[in-house]
Design a protein around this motif. Sequence first.
Motif, PDB file in Angstrom:
ATOM      1  N   UNK A 292     170.370  27.143  98.980  1.00  0.00           N
ATOM      2  CA  UNK A 292     171.544  26.746  98.207  1.00  0.00           C
ATOM      3  C   UNK A 292     171.202  25.600  97.265  1.00  0.00           C
ATOM      4  N   UNK A 293     171.900  25.571  96.157  1.00  0.00           N
ATOM      5  CA  UNK A 293     171.721  24.470  95.210  1.00  0.00           C
ATOM      6  C   UNK A 293     173.092  23.914  94.891  1.00  0.00           C
ATOM      7  N   UNK A 294     173.253  22.641  95.085  1.00  0.00           N
ATOM      8  CA  UNK A 294     174.543  22.032  94.755  1.00  0.00           C
ATOM      9  C   UNK A 294     174.312  20.817  93.862  1.00  0.00           C
ATOM     10  N   UNK A 295     175.182  20.625  92.900  1.00  0.00           N
ATOM     11  CA  UNK A 295     175.048  19.430  92.060  1.00  0.00           C
ATOM     12  C   UNK A 295     175.580  18.231  92.829  1.00  0.00           C
ATOM     13  N   UNK A 296     174.729  17.259  93.024  1.00  0.00           N
ATOM     14  CA  UNK A 296     175.140  16.093  93.795  1.00  0.00           C
ATOM     15  C   UNK A 296     175.746  15.016  92.915  1.00  0.00           C
TER      16      UNK A 296
ATOM     17  N   UNK B 232     164.631   4.919  92.875  1.00  0.00           N
ATOM     18  CA  UNK B 232     166.065   4.633  92.869  1.00  0.00           C
ATOM     19  C   UNK B 232     166.678   4.752  91.493  1.00  0.00           C
ATOM     20  N   UNK B 233     165.858   4.477  90.491  1.00  0.00           N
ATOM     21  CA  UNK B 233     166.414   4.478  89.141  1.00  0.00           C
ATOM     22  C   UNK B 233     165.699   5.502  88.278  1.00  0.00           C
TER      23      UNK B 233
ATOM     24  N   UNK C  99     171.078   4.355  87.976  1.00  0.00           N
ATOM     25  CA  UNK C  99     170.752   4.356  89.390  1.00  0.00           C
ATOM     26  C   UNK C  99     171.111   5.759  89.864  1.00  0.00           C
ATOM     27  N   UNK C 100     170.233   6.372  90.610  1.00  0.00           N
ATOM     28  CA  UNK C 100     170.458   7.754  91.021  1.00  0.00           C
ATOM     29  C   UNK C 100     171.759   7.923  91.792  1.00  0.00           C
ATOM     30  N   UNK C 101     172.170   6.849  92.480  1.00  0.00           N
ATOM     31  CA  UNK C 101     173.373   6.973  93.292  1.00  0.00           C
ATOM     32  C   UNK C 101     174.661   6.710  92.540  1.00  0.00           C
ATOM     33  N   UNK C 102     174.532   6.214  91.326  1.00  0.00           N
ATOM     34  CA  UNK C 102     175.744   5.848  90.588  1.00  0.00           C
ATOM     35  C   UNK C 102     175.819   6.666  89.317  1.00  0.00           C
TER      36      UNK C 102
END
Lengths: 317, 452
Positions: free
Chosen positions: B169-173, B194-195, B208-211
């Motif tokens: 499966x592939x989901x856009x995070x 991280x960036x 930032x990958x998380x934001x």
Amino acid sequence: MSLLQKNLLKGKIGHTPNALIISDNQNNENNENNEILEEILEEILDEEEEEGKSGISTMSTTTLNHNVPLFIMHHGAGSSGLSFALCSSHIKRLMDNKCTIFSYDCRDDNDLSLERLSQDLVDVLKAAFDDEVVKKRCVVSHVASKRLVPSMTCLAVIDVVEGSALEALKGMLPFLRNRSTEFKSIEDAIEWSINSGTVHNPESARISTFPLLIEKIENKESTHDEGVNKYVWRTDLVTTQKYWEEWFTGLSEKFLSARAAKLLILAGTDRLDKPLTIAQMQESGHMIQEDAPEKTASTLTDFWKRNEKLILPVKKL
Amino acid sequence: MAEMEFGWKFAQCFGDKGEVEDITEDSVDLTTIFPYAADIISTVEFDHTGDYLATGDKGGRVVLFERNDGKKGCEYKFYTEFQSHEPEFDYLKSLEIEEKINKIKWCKRQNAAHFLLSTNDKTIKLWKVFEKSLKVVAENNLSDGLRPQNGRIQQLRLPKLTHHDTIIAAVPRKVYANAHAYHINSISINSDGETYISADDLRINLWNLNISDQSFNIVDIKPVNMEELTEVITAAEFHPSHCNLFMYSSSKGTIKLSDMRTAALCDQHSKMFEEQEDPANKSFFSEIISSISDVKFSRDGRYILSRDYLTLKIWDINMETRPLKTINIHDHLRNKLCDLYENDCIFDKFECTFSGDGQNVLTGSYNNYFHIYDREGLTDIALQADKSAFKAKRVGASSKSKMLARTKSNKKEEINVDAIDFNKKILHASWHPNENSIAVAATNNLFIFTCV
């Protein structure tokens, strides 16, 4: 490449150099080159195909033949490289096909300073022929420019004289404002050219007018029928005003001091302001190469033949 | 009989099935030919292990391939595919936004799932690709929903979920949108994991990958008056080990190295790599052909590779004045620039890449040729990613001579400039990080070559 980048790079080199090169090819029959010219002209007249890019791009058949003279045609403001078309075919005929004629459209945007135009000439020649050393050349110029072509042996100027030109500049703006700025079709533009007296020779006008125009398409939203196109001048000459003085100032001096044989072709002796070799034209307007192509051609070829054996430097007249 | 050029041989081709049947090449395993969609591949990227290969195409799809461990030798099989981007319409500017995938970059693997960034002109997405175990309910009491007629309590069973199948499966995070007014040309993930940076024609943003709802602008070369625009950013990349350094190339032929520690806005470069142009070579098209189309760091971070229209340049990061080596890729095109301008080919953006060990460099050319050079630029291996070329090579006695070692002076096929098909160009390629295998995109086919 993104569109922004592409346009930026294209903008830097300006309008594509579209050059019409009728190169001699020793294997051809005498008539073949004239036939090629006819074909080219037919292509040009077939307006349906053309969209904005005018003329033909470097139709170089072979690399430059060093044993024959190279005629470099440089048109003036408001004109196009094809204004030399008819004249070129006559030159070819008179020189027995033993010459190469190179004519190109100058840039139509931004920087039209003398320096830029001169550099363009050199660059275009380099790009087309990739060769700096051309032994003999006869340059026909509607507007004279700085001598950046080292191996040039002859220089001809058509209907431009410094004093008269500088004086005429005052009347240029109103003249330009009175020019029609848009036309419904290319035929309309050609008709205007002839009626206004810009070009007297209808055959030449037919060839040389269309590169000067660019199609402007109406807003897509406003109309559904496709017939609403108009043609406007590719170059807005009014914006070139800042360069006018620069183009003409010092022209006579540069012409006289050029290290080459010189020829000045005028439409009327009243435009003369200094003693120079004169070739008097009749029935001709300002665009001598268009209105009297045969006579221009014969004058140029005679000029060339007189100076053929010239070795630089040239004795001043 | 395998095609060998200095040890390189063709391994696989993923593309339209039609022509491939004719090739009975020993090394081609026909069962692995996957009917690829008819779309033009726009990017190719190996992951950090080399076990996975990602391709993006003009239709916005991402296709992933997995290394086939069972067989010895280099072989990949189809893993999964998903639609990453869809075409969009910018209502404000009345412009269509293409769904074409410009770049894919893999994140470093941290767990069983794969993470990768894919971008089109405007939006970057973080995709999670993982194996999903499908479970179904088994041991139902009632299979058709009707009440049993005679239910006995001992017959009641607790329904169970049992494993049915494993799918990928592939989901856009994360979706990083609305941060670029101009077209994104590069993305690069930092060594800190991280960036990452994304670069468009005029700006570079740090994320930032998380934001996903904010980013920092770290480079801005947009002039106040757009009429005065003189250059655009063409590519950008983070340094492979120094997380504070990144570089970006421009249409003027310069490469700037910037340090994020010096200022918040990195408009002032720490180093600028530019070779002064020899005025004798100046021509009408000089500016266009000096525009850098791609720039890469070597894995050890000591060298920089840059590609402009006609050359590859290898720079030492410590020497800004001139490159260590300039390699002419297809110099015979130098006299054809006018024609190439007319057919727009002069604007083609060729990518370049280092080998995993930094000893070789790779870039593409026309007629489906691509070149592998050693870092000193002494050897030139020209290979062709063209199925019809393989077919032609095996036919006739002359094929053997073509397969023998080709030196620079012997490239007769390429020198015939008029015979070059300028529609067949190798713009995208990727080198396996740990071995000498390469994946090359030729229009809508993916070729894998390996060195034995």
